[in-house]
Write an enzyme that holds these catalytic residues in place. Structure first.
Site, short mmCIF file in Angstrom:
data_model
loop_
_atom_site.label_atom_id
_atom_site.label_comp_id
_atom_site.label_asym_id
_atom_site.label_seq_id
_atom_site.Cartn_x
_atom_site.Cartn_y
_atom_site.Cartn_z
N ARG A 198 -79.87 80.34 6.23
CA ARG A 198 -79.15 80.15 5.22
C ARG A 198 -78.51 81.13 4.90
O ARG A 198 -78.40 82.36 5.47
CB ARG A 198 -80.42 80.21 4.04
CG ARG A 198 -81.73 79.35 4.16
CD ARG A 198 -82.64 79.47 3.29
NE ARG A 198 -83.94 78.46 3.38
CZ ARG A 198 -84.85 78.70 4.08
NH1 ARG A 198 -85.21 79.92 4.62
NH2 ARG A 198 -86.07 77.82 4.16
N ARG B 277 -76.18 74.89 8.92
CA ARG B 277 -77.73 74.74 8.90
C ARG B 277 -78.06 73.31 9.27
O ARG B 277 -79.02 73.04 10.34
CB ARG B 277 -78.42 75.39 7.71
CG ARG B 277 -79.79 75.31 7.70
CD ARG B 277 -80.50 76.01 6.40
NE ARG B 277 -81.75 75.81 6.16
CZ ARG B 277 -82.72 76.53 6.76
NH1 ARG B 277 -82.61 77.54 7.56
NH2 ARG B 277 -84.08 76.33 6.35
N HIS C 170 -74.25 75.38 3.74
CA HIS C 170 -75.64 74.68 4.04
C HIS C 170 -75.41 73.69 5.37
O HIS C 170 -76.25 73.29 6.03
CB HIS C 170 -76.51 73.90 3.11
CG HIS C 170 -78.01 74.40 3.26
ND1 HIS C 170 -78.25 75.95 3.15
CD2 HIS C 170 -79.16 73.87 3.25
CE1 HIS C 170 -79.58 76.16 2.96
NE2 HIS C 170 -80.03 74.94 3.19
N LYS D 242 -87.22 82.63 2.33
CA LYS D 242 -88.05 82.42 1.18
C LYS D 242 -89.45 82.89 1.21
O LYS D 242 -90.09 82.80 2.19
CB LYS D 242 -88.08 80.75 1.08
CG LYS D 242 -86.54 80.46 0.68
CD LYS D 242 -86.73 78.81 0.56
CE LYS D 242 -85.37 78.14 -0.14
NZ LYS D 242 -85.50 76.89 -0.56
N HIS E 98 -89.12 76.37 7.60
CA HIS E 98 -89.68 75.54 6.81
C HIS E 98 -91.43 75.79 6.64
O HIS E 98 -92.16 75.66 7.68
CB HIS E 98 -89.38 74.09 7.20
CG HIS E 98 -87.81 73.91 7.05
ND1 HIS E 98 -87.19 72.71 7.55
CD2 HIS E 98 -86.96 74.17 6.09
CE1 HIS E 98 -86.04 72.63 6.95
NE2 HIS E 98 -85.84 73.39 6.38
N TYR F 62 -84.20 65.85 9.47
CA TYR F 62 -83.08 65.70 10.32
C TYR F 62 -83.36 64.55 11.50
O TYR F 62 -82.50 64.34 12.13
CB TYR F 62 -83.08 67.04 11.11
CG TYR F 62 -82.86 68.29 10.09
CD1 TYR F 62 -81.32 68.18 9.54
CD2 TYR F 62 -83.53 69.01 9.47
CE1 TYR F 62 -81.15 69.18 8.37
CE2 TYR F 62 -83.14 69.89 8.58
CZ TYR F 62 -81.95 69.99 7.92
OH TYR F 62 -81.66 70.95 7.15
#
Length: 295
Positions: free
Chosen positions: A146, A244, A241, A170, A267, A276
């Protein structure tokens, strides 16, 4: 009523350890919520808040053409806040308990073709700034970081000889991502030839620097990307983004394991990564329609 918000934010920072961007989003959403129920609904204490007040607030957001994703985020913020107040005995009830979350629209992310990525990677010039830009783009496409993770990198986070980068994503979760040869070369060149010119008389551990010798910001990267996309003649609506998304899609198109891609992207839930695979299927259909004589 704002005192309860400050207590909640402190709880999210200290006990939950959430990322700064997440904290900012919670605070922004809840300030809007408090302002609405105070000014429009004339609520003066948390004991007075009813389910109808929350529903009215959500309707207010909907009238502003907020997306279902934005509404879902606001509901999550409001629900967490009321649960906290109930737990801490700031309020005696939780009016958010039966509020339904709208189904978020699942939009397929925009990705670049391999040729477009190549064009973008060739766009930077050979100045110290161009060498930096090349290193950033190569690193993003090689790792799927990110942009918030990219700009937080320090020199010690990139291990050139071992061929990996360490980042904190995150929820303060650390992950290790392998680096390809081209990305490693671009970063080495930047550290040797580009960064030394940018850092000047300053001392900083930050990897990517701006023209003042300080850590590059998200806004700074956004401006750089728009300029390079224009130079590479990319017509698509490019965002920070996009690389990515392209990283994940191109890996899956070439047979990468979904779990491995999930790990590299950081994730928490594999269902987030699965989008994806849908992108790959859409691209396959487009290729089929374009090239098959009986399509």
């Amino acid at each position: 009523m704002n005192d309860a918000l400050q207590d909640f934010i402190h709880y999210m920072i200290v006990e939950k350890g959430l990322a700064q961007n997440t904290i900012v989003a919670y605070e922004r959403d809840l300030k809007g919520y408090i302002q609405y129920i105070q000014k429009v609904e004339q609520v003066v204490s948390w004991q007075e808040v009813k389910r109808s007040h929350i529903v009215a607030f959500l309707h207010h957001l909907k009238m502003q053409n907020k997306s279902s994703k934005t509404l879902a985020r606001h509901i999550a913020s409001v629900r967490s806040f009321h649960q906290f107040m109930l737990r801490e005995h700031i309020a005696e009830h939780d009016p958010s308990v039966h509020i339904e979350t709208p189904q978020a629209e699942r939009k397929l992310p925009k990705v670049l073709s391999v040729a477009e990525v190549e064009g973008l990677l060739q766009a930077p010039d050979n100045t110290p700034f161009g060498i930096r830009d090349k290193a950033m783009l190569e690193l993003l496409y090689a790792t799927g970081l990110r942009v918030s993770e990219l700009i937080q990198l320090d020199l010690a986070d990139v291990h050139i000889t071992m061929g990996f980068v360490r980042c904190v994503g995150k929820g303060n979760k650390e992950r290790i991502i392998p680096l390809g040869r081209l990305a490693t070369e671009a970063i080495s060149t930047y550290i040797e030839r580009g960064r030394a010119s940018l850092v000047g008389k300053y001392t900083t551990n930050a990897l990517f620097l701006n023209h003042q010798g300080n850590r590059l910001t998200r806004q700074g990267f956004w401006k750089i990307l728009k300029k390079l996309a224009q130079k590479a003649n990319i017509q698509k609506d490019l965002t920070p983004h996009t690389l990515r998304h392209s990283f994940a899609t191109h890996l899956l198109e070439n047979g990468a394991d979904l779990r491995a891609v999930q790990e590299m992207l950081g994730h928490a839930d594999i269902s987030t990564t699965q989008i994806y695979t849908h992108v790959s299927k859409v691209r396959l259909k487009d290729v089929y329609k374009q090239f098959h004589p009986r399509a």
